[in-house]
Design a protein around this motif. Structure first.
Motif, PDB file in Angstrom:
ATOM      1  N   SER A   1      39.382  44.972  48.461  1.00  0.00           N
ATOM      2  CA  SER A   1      39.082  45.841  47.403  1.00  0.00           C
ATOM      3  C   SER A   1      39.529  47.118  48.032  1.00  0.00           C
ATOM      4  CB  SER A   1      37.691  46.178  47.162  1.00  0.00           C
ATOM      5  OG  SER A   1      36.817  44.960  46.882  1.00  0.00           O
TER       6      SER A   1
ATOM      7  N   ASP B   1      46.818  49.415  43.713  1.00  0.00           N
ATOM      8  CA  ASP B   1      46.462  47.989  43.606  1.00  0.00           C
ATOM      9  C   ASP B   1      47.475  47.162  43.860  1.00  0.00           C
ATOM     10  OD1 ASP B   1      43.956  49.292  43.162  1.00  0.00           O
ATOM     11  OD2 ASP B   1      43.690  48.526  41.036  1.00  0.00           O
TER      12      ASP B   1
ATOM     13  N   ARG C   1      33.924  52.639  42.352  1.00  0.00           N
ATOM     14  CA  ARG C   1      34.354  51.383  43.086  1.00  0.00           C
ATOM     15  C   ARG C   1      33.239  50.333  42.803  1.00  0.00           C
ATOM     16  NH1 ARG C   1      36.800  52.266  48.684  1.00  0.00           N
ATOM     17  NH2 ARG C   1      37.243  50.252  48.543  1.00  0.00           N
TER      18      ARG C   1
ATOM     19  N   GLU D   1      42.645  46.811  46.636  1.00  0.00           N
ATOM     20  CA  GLU D   1      42.616  47.947  46.014  1.00  0.00           C
ATOM     21  C   GLU D   1      42.957  49.102  46.433  1.00  0.00           C
ATOM     22  OE1 GLU D   1      38.346  46.471  43.371  1.00  0.00           O
ATOM     23  OE2 GLU D   1      38.500  48.026  44.723  1.00  0.00           O
TER      24      GLU D   1
END
Length: 477
Positions: free
Chosen positions: A12, A105, A165, A190
């Motif tokens: 992430s 991303d 997030r 991410e």
């Protein structure tokens, strides 16, 4: 939007920055949440492309599916060539570690290629070796970092940014900063994800030179016993989990499940190693070690003789080489004991033998004889035999870490602040300076082999579990 990898692989991220090479020169950090020791952010700046093998600079790059296929094999062993994508760095080359925060991303391979200007094949190789890590949130730079670096970190970790997030919802900052190894070139990251890339991971080219089947001593349903070659790692390093005895023995036997490590030998030490075939047996063997049911005998080639009997020292509880030991009891230090069972005079290794087995010159005065000692290892601490023999003025031949210190103390008795001729210190700072000076007398870790072999291993005292290694290199004297 691509799906996010599950928490076990945690991917992430946040907003991103690229640690430019100019900034990275001076950026250093002590970040205990990464590896529980100080990590040097200072990066040796080199051209990222022209230091790689020629194959990396070609115009046509392989697809990601191609990167996952079996690499080119060596004609002599059938194993992949160690330099097919990344060259092995010189043993004396400075480490190069890149620290990035992802800016957009996407797949991790594509981002690293873009950020570092590396070809996909190079980045794929680093991921395959286990040299790329990530965390959901970047660690904090030290106060000595450039202001631009600190500014970018603050922007990426602003509470208002982190609240958006979903990937870190319910986590503390410390949990989100925990690092995981990147295991797939297509792994999604991410914006804001922290990446650590070991550009020059520790390599083990000897893995590709060994006939691994010939090194296998025994194969059972629960374990495999290997005669480990010197110059190899049993289970890998922080940045290389591919070039290991466990992996190459698994391949040699054609096993579908990777073998597991149960105990360690120094990279420069050869001899008997037990690899478990199941997690259950790995736990069982660890239990036998804890219960002192495993007996290990070693052959050491020393520069001076030692009397037969038990040698006792105490090792400083610092998980860093060189290991410092004291002849006197020190509170909190680890007990180190070994028994010298035999000690016999043998010829000193010839130059031909030393060259063949990459035995390093370490400053010991020239002499005609060495001393082969058979050792019963009573306690099993990292570098124990090497450190104890060095402290006993009988360092192991080829041990470029402990032999220089032994030579230095022989020339200057009292140099070792924990030795027989230690001096009294008027204050703690004076003692600390003496310790640092003593550490500085030690050399680097040997590149391949030293005069040490785990010649026998046995357990359970039933006679069934008893194994011997082949002849060590020093038997060729």
């Amino acid at each position: 939007m691509r799906s996010v990898t599950p928490p076990s692989m945690v991917v992430s991220g946040c907003r991103s920055f690229l640690v430019s090479l100019s900034l990275a020169r001076t950026l250093q950090i002590s970040h205990s949440s990464l590896n529980n020791h100080n990590i040097n952010y200072a990066i040796k700046c080199c051209s990222p492309i022209n230091t790689l093998s020629p194959a990396l600079t070609s115009d046509s790059e392989p697809s990601r599916s191609d990167l996952a296929s079996s690499p080119t094999s060596s004609s002599s062993t059938g194993y992949p060539r160690h330099d097919r994508l990344l060259p092995c760095p010189s043993p004396n080359s400075a480490p190069r570690i890149e620290h990035l925060v992802v800016s957009e991303d996407g797949p991790v391979l594509e981002y690293i290629c873009k950020a570092l200007d590396f070809p996909p094949s190079s980045v794929a190789e680093l991921i395959r070796l286990g040299a790329v890590y990530y965390a959901l949130v970047s660690p904090q730079p030290p106060s000595t970092a450039p202001q631009e670096q600190i500014r970018i970190f603050r922007e990426a970790t602003e509470p208002s940014v982190l609240r958006k997030r979903s990937s870190i919802k319910g986590m503390t900052i410390q949990q989100a900063q925990k690092t995981y190894r990147v295991t797939n070139v297509d792994q999604f990251v991410e914006a804001g994800t922290y990446l650590r890339v070991y550009v020059y991971p520790k390599r083990f080219p000897r893995c590709y030179e060994i006939d691994w089947r010939s090194r296998i001593i025994a194969v059972t349903e629960s374990y495999v016993v290997l005669d480990k070659p010197a110059g190899t790692s049993v289970g890998g390093t922080t940045n290389n989990i591919e070039e290991t005895c466990a992996i190459f023995t698994t391949r040699a036997l054609g096993l579908s499940t990777p073998l597991l490590t149960t105990h360690q030998l120094d990279n420069c030490t050869g001899g008997c190693v037990v690899l478990a075939r199941t997690k259950e047996y790995s736990s069982i063997f660890h239990g036998k070690i804890r219960e002192k049911k495993v007996k290990k005998l070693y052959l050491a080639l020393a520069a001076a003789p030692l009397p037969c009997g038990i040698i006792t020292h105490y090792m400083r509880p610092v998980n860093r080489a060189p290991r410092l030991i004291s002849e006197d009891y020190m509170e909190g230090w680890h007990l180190c004991q070994l028994e010298v069972m035999e000690c016999r005079k043998v010829p000193w290794p010839s130059n031909v033998i030393q060259d063949k087995y990459c035995i390093e010159e370490c400053g010991w005065p020239s002499q005609d004889y060495a001393y082969e000692c058979k050792i019963n290892l009573i306690t099993g601490k990292t570098h124990q035999i090497r450190a104890q023999f060095g402290a006993s003025k009988a360092p192991l031949i080829g041990d470029s870490m402990y032999m220089p210190a032994a030579v230095a103390e022989m020339a200057n008795p009292g140099l070792n602040p924990f030795g027989k001729h230690k001096t009294e210190f008027s204050c703690e700072s004076e003692k600390e300076m003496a310790i640092l000076n003593w550490i500085a007398q030690h050399g680097k870790e040997p590149s391949v082999a030293i005069g040490l072999q785990a010649c026998e291993i046995s357990w359970d005292d039933d006679g069934e579990h008893f194994y011997k290694a082949g002849s060590p290199w020093c038997s060729c004297l």
